[in-house]
Design an enzyme around this catalytic site. Structure first.
Site, mmCIF file in Angstrom:
data_model
loop_
_atom_site.group_PDB
_atom_site.id
_atom_site.type_symbol
_atom_site.label_atom_id
_atom_site.label_comp_id
_atom_site.label_asym_id
_atom_site.label_seq_id
_atom_site.Cartn_x
_atom_site.Cartn_y
_atom_site.Cartn_z
ATOM 1 N N CYS A 197 0.833 -1.300 -0.121
ATOM 2 C CA CYS A 197 -0.133 0.062 0.090
ATOM 3 C C CYS A 197 0.838 1.408 0.030
ATOM 4 O O CYS A 197 0.391 2.377 -0.401
ATOM 5 C CB CYS A 197 -0.906 0.115 1.078
ATOM 6 S SG CYS A 197 -1.892 -1.595 1.248
ATOM 7 N N ASN A 211 -10.324 -0.060 0.401
ATOM 8 C CA ASN A 211 -8.779 -0.109 0.205
ATOM 9 C C ASN A 211 -8.310 -0.574 -1.075
ATOM 10 O O ASN A 211 -8.569 -1.629 -1.306
ATOM 11 C CB ASN A 211 -8.415 -1.064 1.382
ATOM 12 C CG ASN A 211 -6.770 -1.072 1.669
ATOM 13 O OD1 ASN A 211 -6.179 -0.613 0.679
ATOM 14 N ND2 ASN A 211 -6.462 -1.608 2.762
ATOM 15 N N HIS A 223 -3.045 6.753 2.877
ATOM 16 C CA HIS A 223 -3.663 5.477 2.499
ATOM 17 C C HIS A 223 -4.952 5.109 2.907
ATOM 18 O O HIS A 223 -5.141 5.384 4.167
ATOM 19 C CB HIS A 223 -2.724 4.319 2.632
ATOM 20 C CG HIS A 223 -3.271 3.104 2.422
ATOM 21 N ND1 HIS A 223 -3.811 2.764 1.042
ATOM 22 C CD2 HIS A 223 -3.089 2.044 3.110
ATOM 23 C CE1 HIS A 223 -4.489 1.325 1.143
ATOM 24 N NE2 HIS A 223 -4.128 0.955 2.518
HETATM 25 O O1 UT7 Z 1 -3.891 -1.832 3.588
HETATM 26 C C1 UT7 Z 1 -3.434 -2.812 4.296
HETATM 27 C C2 UT7 Z 1 -3.352 -2.337 5.808
HETATM 28 N N1 UT7 Z 1 -4.371 -3.014 6.446
HETATM 29 C C3 UT7 Z 1 -5.117 -2.137 7.453
HETATM 30 O O2 UT7 Z 1 -4.562 -1.262 7.717
HETATM 31 C C4 UT7 Z 1 -6.173 -3.021 8.551
HETATM 32 C C5 UT7 Z 1 -5.882 -2.731 9.742
HETATM 33 N N2 UT7 Z 1 -6.734 -3.448 10.673
HETATM 34 C C6 UT7 Z 1 -8.100 -3.014 10.629
HETATM 35 O O3 UT7 Z 1 -8.640 -2.312 9.989
HETATM 36 C C7 UT7 Z 1 -9.228 -3.835 11.612
HETATM 37 O O4 UT7 Z 1 -8.201 -4.512 12.384
HETATM 38 C C8 UT7 Z 1 -10.143 -4.767 10.735
HETATM 39 C C9 UT7 Z 1 -11.190 -3.636 10.173
HETATM 40 C C10 UT7 Z 1 -9.774 -5.551 9.850
HETATM 41 C C11 UT7 Z 1 -11.160 -5.462 12.049
HETATM 42 O O5 UT7 Z 1 -11.532 -4.451 12.869
HETATM 43 P P1 UT7 Z 1 -11.456 -5.227 14.346
HETATM 44 O O6 UT7 Z 1 -12.246 -3.837 15.205
HETATM 45 O O7 UT7 Z 1 -9.972 -5.215 14.739
HETATM 46 O O8 UT7 Z 1 -12.494 -6.310 14.567
HETATM 47 P P2 UT7 Z 1 -11.705 -7.743 15.000
HETATM 48 O O9 UT7 Z 1 -11.123 -8.289 14.022
HETATM 49 O O10 UT7 Z 1 -11.180 -7.568 16.507
HETATM 50 O O11 UT7 Z 1 -13.068 -8.582 15.197
HETATM 51 C C12 UT7 Z 1 -14.288 -8.081 16.098
HETATM 52 C C13 UT7 Z 1 -15.397 -8.886 15.894
HETATM 53 C C14 UT7 Z 1 -15.096 -10.400 15.837
HETATM 54 O O12 UT7 Z 1 -16.321 -11.176 16.359
HETATM 55 P P3 UT7 Z 1 -16.168 -11.793 18.019
HETATM 56 O O13 UT7 Z 1 -15.198 -12.819 17.981
HETATM 57 O O14 UT7 Z 1 -15.945 -10.336 18.790
HETATM 58 O O15 UT7 Z 1 -17.471 -12.442 18.237
HETATM 59 C C15 UT7 Z 1 -15.179 -10.933 14.434
HETATM 60 O O16 UT7 Z 1 -15.365 -12.186 14.070
HETATM 61 O O17 UT7 Z 1 -16.045 -8.612 14.694
HETATM 62 C C16 UT7 Z 1 -16.255 -9.736 13.908
HETATM 63 N N3 UT7 Z 1 -16.087 -9.601 12.351
HETATM 64 C C17 UT7 Z 1 -17.117 -9.233 11.648
HETATM 65 N N4 UT7 Z 1 -18.414 -9.146 11.818
HETATM 66 C C18 UT7 Z 1 -19.223 -8.860 10.903
HETATM 67 C C19 UT7 Z 1 -14.731 -9.435 11.637
HETATM 68 N N5 UT7 Z 1 -15.092 -9.238 10.221
HETATM 69 C C20 UT7 Z 1 -16.474 -9.206 10.444
HETATM 70 C C21 UT7 Z 1 -17.437 -8.683 9.394
HETATM 71 N N6 UT7 Z 1 -18.757 -8.738 9.637
HETATM 72 N N7 UT7 Z 1 -16.896 -8.457 7.872
#
Ligand code: UT7
Length: 341
Positions: A124, A298, A268
């Site tokens: 990125c 993204n 980004h």
């Molecule tokens: O360009 C490359 C650079 N990439 C980035 O900058 C990405 C950086 N990371 C992020 O933006 C975030 O970590 C994410 C958006 C990827 C994830 O957000 P988060 O707040 O860290 O969520 P999480 O992975 O901790 O998941 C929280 C909950 C989980 O459920 P439980 O275990 O709490 O029951 C996930 O299973 O949200 C659930 N979850 C979803 N629910 C509905 C994860 N993805 C989804 C989804 N829809 N798409």
């Protein structure tokens, strides 16, 4: 010598998929995606479209803008393409792995018969790295004058559509900037500063595990999923907030200016929450950051040049404005450019 951006362009595939449409196929919701990322929709390429197709269209749109706004003296696209000395594309989703580079395909499509062409693999941060690389190449030789710097991706082909934690994040698109070397004027202009950084210790937190020499597909192996992005979201999130904070501070210090002198920070577009968290840490108002992640999601290396093109075409960047770009992503890589338009 000054390296100035004299035109910009972008291209996206026609099909735009909303969060609601995605939620019909995978277990997610518009509410979750918006509240966790700021994404509302993304453009997805059809099966016939590869990265170089989007890149070529963005390149044509860029050269056309240069002709339209008369920032060049040439009168046709063909004539202008012949003046390019270099074509550089940041991409992690090239048409072909290894070779030929996507940049070579664009070079052929444009008829840029006098240009060198290569891809940059900085994920990125590809556009930020590309701008500095192209600038260095132009400054090294008197005979070189113009380069096309691009970011282009078809990431929809590199995500696991069964992994709701990653597939909702990405979109397809390409963006480009035509840069030109000009003699220094009274005022310092163009690319003022660049910071390039990497932290390979975080390599495994954002990785495409299969298909390379470390972990190749083997003869006879039954393949369930094509190569796809695997991400430790939390780790990358924390890295990204730190990266944005560090780069803003570093670029301002190098140029000896305060944030008030900067018209736009163009980060980004990975997650609106990353930008909000970094802004809060730095004490910079949210309005200073340009965000279009709502529409595009993204698009990796393409996100910064797409954003620059939106601002440029809407005439929200004017001559003399200082713009800061900030990239971060797989590698891990990060960095930024300070540009006086
Ligand atoms: O360009 C490359 C650079 N990439 C980035 O900058 C990405 C950086 N990371 C992020 O933006 C975030 O970590 C994410 C958006 C990827 C994830 O957000 P988060 O707040 O860290 O969520 P999480 O992975 O901790 O998941 C929280 C909950 C989980 O459920 P439980 O275990 O709490 O029951 C996930 O299973 O949200 C659930 N979850 C979803 N629910 C509905 C994860 N993805 C989804 C989804 N829809 N798409």
């Amino acid at each position: 010598m000054a390296i100035e951006i004299i035109a910009t362009g972008r291209a996206t595939p026609p099909r735009r998929i909303s969060n609601a449409e995605l939620a019909e196929k995978i277990s997610t919701s518009d509410e979750w995606i918006r509240s966790h990322t700021g994404i509302g929709s993304r453009y997805i390429a059809d099966e016939q479209t590869a990265t170089s197709d989007l890149a070529l269209q963005a390149a044509i749109n860029t050269l056309s803008l240069a002709l339209e706004r008369k920032t060049v003296q040439e009168h046709s696209l063909e004539e202008l393409a012949l003046t390019l000395d270099m074509i550089i594309i940041g991409t992690v989703s090239p048409d072909y792995y290894g070779f030929p580079s996507t940049a070579c395909l664009v070079q052929h499509g444009l008829g840029a018969l006098n240009a060198g062409a290569m891809d940059i693999s900085a994920a990125c941060s590809g556009f930020v790295y590309g701008l500095e690389t192209a600038s260095g190449l132009l400054c090294m030789r008197q005979s070189r004058k113009r380069a096309l710097v691009m970011g282009a991706e078809v990431l929809s082909r590199l995500v696991d559509w069964d992994d709701r934690g990653t597939c909702i994040l990405f979109g397809d698109g390409a963006g480009a900037a035509l840069i030109e070397k000009r003699p220094d004027g009274k005022e310092k202009r163009g690319l003022l500063q660049t910071v390039l950084r990497a932290d390979g210790s975080g390599a495994q937190s954002l990785v495409i595990q299969r298909g390379g020499s470390r972990n190749p597909y083997r003869r006879g192996e039954i393949i369930d999923t094509p190569p796809h992005v695997q991400m430790d979201g939390r780790a990358v999130y924390n890295f990204a907030v730190k990266a944005v904070t560090e780069i803003v501070d570093k670029l301002l210090a190098l140029e000896g200016i305060g944030i008030d002198a900067v018209k736009w920070i163009v980060p980004h577009q990975a997650n609106a929450r990353i930008v909000a968290a970094a802004g809060k840490r730095l004490g910079i108002p949210a309005e200073k950051f340009f965000l279009n992640i709502e529409s595009y999601a993204n698009t990796s290396a393409a996100s910064i040049p797409i954003a620059l093109d939106e601002l440029n075409r809407r005439e929200e960047i004017r001559t003399g404005d200082i713009i800061m770009t900030i990239g971060f992503g797989g590698g891990l890589t990060y960095g930024g450019n300070l540009i006086k338009w």
